[in-house]
Design a protein around this motif. Structure first.
Motif, PDB file in Angstrom:
ATOM      1  N   ALA A  69       0.849  -1.194   0.000  1.00 35.46           N
ATOM      2  CA  ALA A  69       0.000   0.000   0.000  1.00 35.46           C
ATOM      3  C   ALA A  69       0.883   1.242   0.000  1.00 35.46           C
ATOM      4  O   ALA A  69       1.930   1.275   0.643  1.00 35.46           O
ATOM      5  N   VAL A  70       0.434   2.255  -0.721  1.00 33.37           N
ATOM      6  CA  VAL A  70       1.152   3.524  -0.820  1.00 33.37           C
ATOM      7  C   VAL A  70       0.154   4.646  -0.547  1.00 33.37           C
ATOM      8  O   VAL A  70      -0.987   4.594  -0.998  1.00 33.37           O
ATOM      9  N   ASN A  71       0.600   5.651   0.177  1.00 38.32           N
ATOM     10  CA  ASN A  71      -0.242   6.808   0.445  1.00 38.32           C
ATOM     11  C   ASN A  71      -0.498   7.588  -0.844  1.00 38.32           C
ATOM     12  O   ASN A  71       0.397   7.719  -1.686  1.00 38.32           O
ATOM     13  N   ARG A  72      -1.692   8.108  -0.984  1.00 41.18           N
ATOM     14  CA  ARG A  72      -2.058   8.918  -2.159  1.00 41.18           C
ATOM     15  C   ARG A  72      -1.036  10.044  -2.397  1.00 41.18           C
ATOM     16  O   ARG A  72      -0.769  10.402  -3.543  1.00 41.18           O
ATOM     17  N   ASN A  73      -0.473  10.598  -1.354  1.00 38.71           N
ATOM     18  CA  ASN A  73       0.492  11.692  -1.500  1.00 38.71           C
ATOM     19  C   ASN A  73       1.852  11.234  -2.009  1.00 38.71           C
ATOM     20  O   ASN A  73       2.705  12.064  -2.300  1.00 38.71           O
ATOM     21  N   ASP A  74       2.060   9.910  -2.089  1.00 39.45           N
ATOM     22  CA  ASP A  74       3.348   9.360  -2.515  1.00 39.45           C
ATOM     23  C   ASP A  74       3.259   8.611  -3.836  1.00 39.45           C
ATOM     24  O   ASP A  74       4.123   7.796  -4.153  1.00 39.45           O
ATOM     25  N   ASP A  79       2.614   3.004 -10.184  1.00 37.51           N
ATOM     26  CA  ASP A  79       1.730   2.542  -9.104  1.00 37.51           C
ATOM     27  C   ASP A  79       0.351   2.225  -9.670  1.00 37.51           C
ATOM     28  O   ASP A  79      -0.124   2.885 -10.603  1.00 37.51           O
ATOM     29  N   SER A 100       1.986  11.961 -10.544  1.00 37.14           N
ATOM     30  CA  SER A 100       1.255  12.032  -9.277  1.00 37.14           C
ATOM     31  C   SER A 100      -0.201  12.428  -9.471  1.00 37.14           C
ATOM     32  O   SER A 100      -1.004  12.311  -8.543  1.00 37.14           O
ATOM     33  N   HIS A 122     -12.331   8.167  -3.324  1.00 36.05           N
ATOM     34  CA  HIS A 122     -11.611   7.082  -2.643  1.00 36.05           C
ATOM     35  C   HIS A 122     -10.823   6.249  -3.643  1.00 36.05           C
ATOM     36  O   HIS A 122     -11.381   5.746  -4.606  1.00 36.05           O
ATOM     37  N   GLU A 124      -7.264   3.391  -3.646  1.00 35.10           N
ATOM     38  CA  GLU A 124      -6.179   2.709  -2.955  1.00 35.10           C
ATOM     39  C   GLU A 124      -5.045   2.572  -3.947  1.00 35.10           C
ATOM     40  O   GLU A 124      -5.281   2.302  -5.132  1.00 35.10           O
ATOM     41  N   ARG A 126      -1.370   0.811  -4.913  1.00 33.10           N
ATOM     42  CA  ARG A 126      -0.539  -0.349  -4.661  1.00 33.10           C
ATOM     43  C   ARG A 126       0.732  -0.230  -5.504  1.00 33.10           C
ATOM     44  O   ARG A 126       0.665   0.056  -6.694  1.00 33.10           O
TER      45      ARG A 126
END
Length: 129
Positions: A69-74, A79, A100, A122, A124, A126
């Motif tokens: 899992a990766v944060n939306r900001n990263d 991805d 981004s 929303h 997610e 990955r």
């Protein structure tokens, strides 16, 4: 594989996967298609990563648990962006980040592989390579 302490540079495999997906811009969406001339959303991501030597699950339902899992900001190039939730834990669509804020996707019947904004709702994220 990441350079300079995670400055957002993709791995070589992620960059190859994105290059493959970009080479398929304009290919038609066909449900269940895995390429090389037509794709559905998860078929495009699987084919792109296969071209880069990375095995990932075939369906969006399995991709929600692939990689890390990766944060939306990263978000980084390559991805996977899971979206269009029909229920908690059940994404109905996957896209591949090219930046981004933008992704490449095989969107829906009647459309072709194209660039689209990453959804604001929303998602997610990955990282599989």
């Amino acid at each position: 594989n990441r350079l300079a302490g995670g400055l957002g540079l993709p791995t070589a495999a992620a960059a190859r996967a994105v290059a493959y997906a970009k080479s398929k811009l304009g290919a038609p969406y066909v449900w269940g298609a895995e390429g090389p001339n037509a794709f559905d959303c998860s078929g495009l991501t699987q084919a792109a990563y296969a071209e880069a030597g990375v095995r990932i699950p075939r369906t969006t339902y399995d991709l929600v648990n692939a990689g890390q899992a990766v944060n939306r900001n990263d978000i980084q190039e390559g991805d996977l962006i899971l979206c269009n939730w029909s229920a908690p834990g059940t994404p109905e669509h996957v896209m591949m980040a090219v930046s981004s804020t933008m992704a490449i996707e095989a969107p829906t019947p009647g459309q072709s592989v194209k660039f689209s904004p990453i959804p604001s709702g929303h998602i997610e994220v990955r990282r599989v390579a």
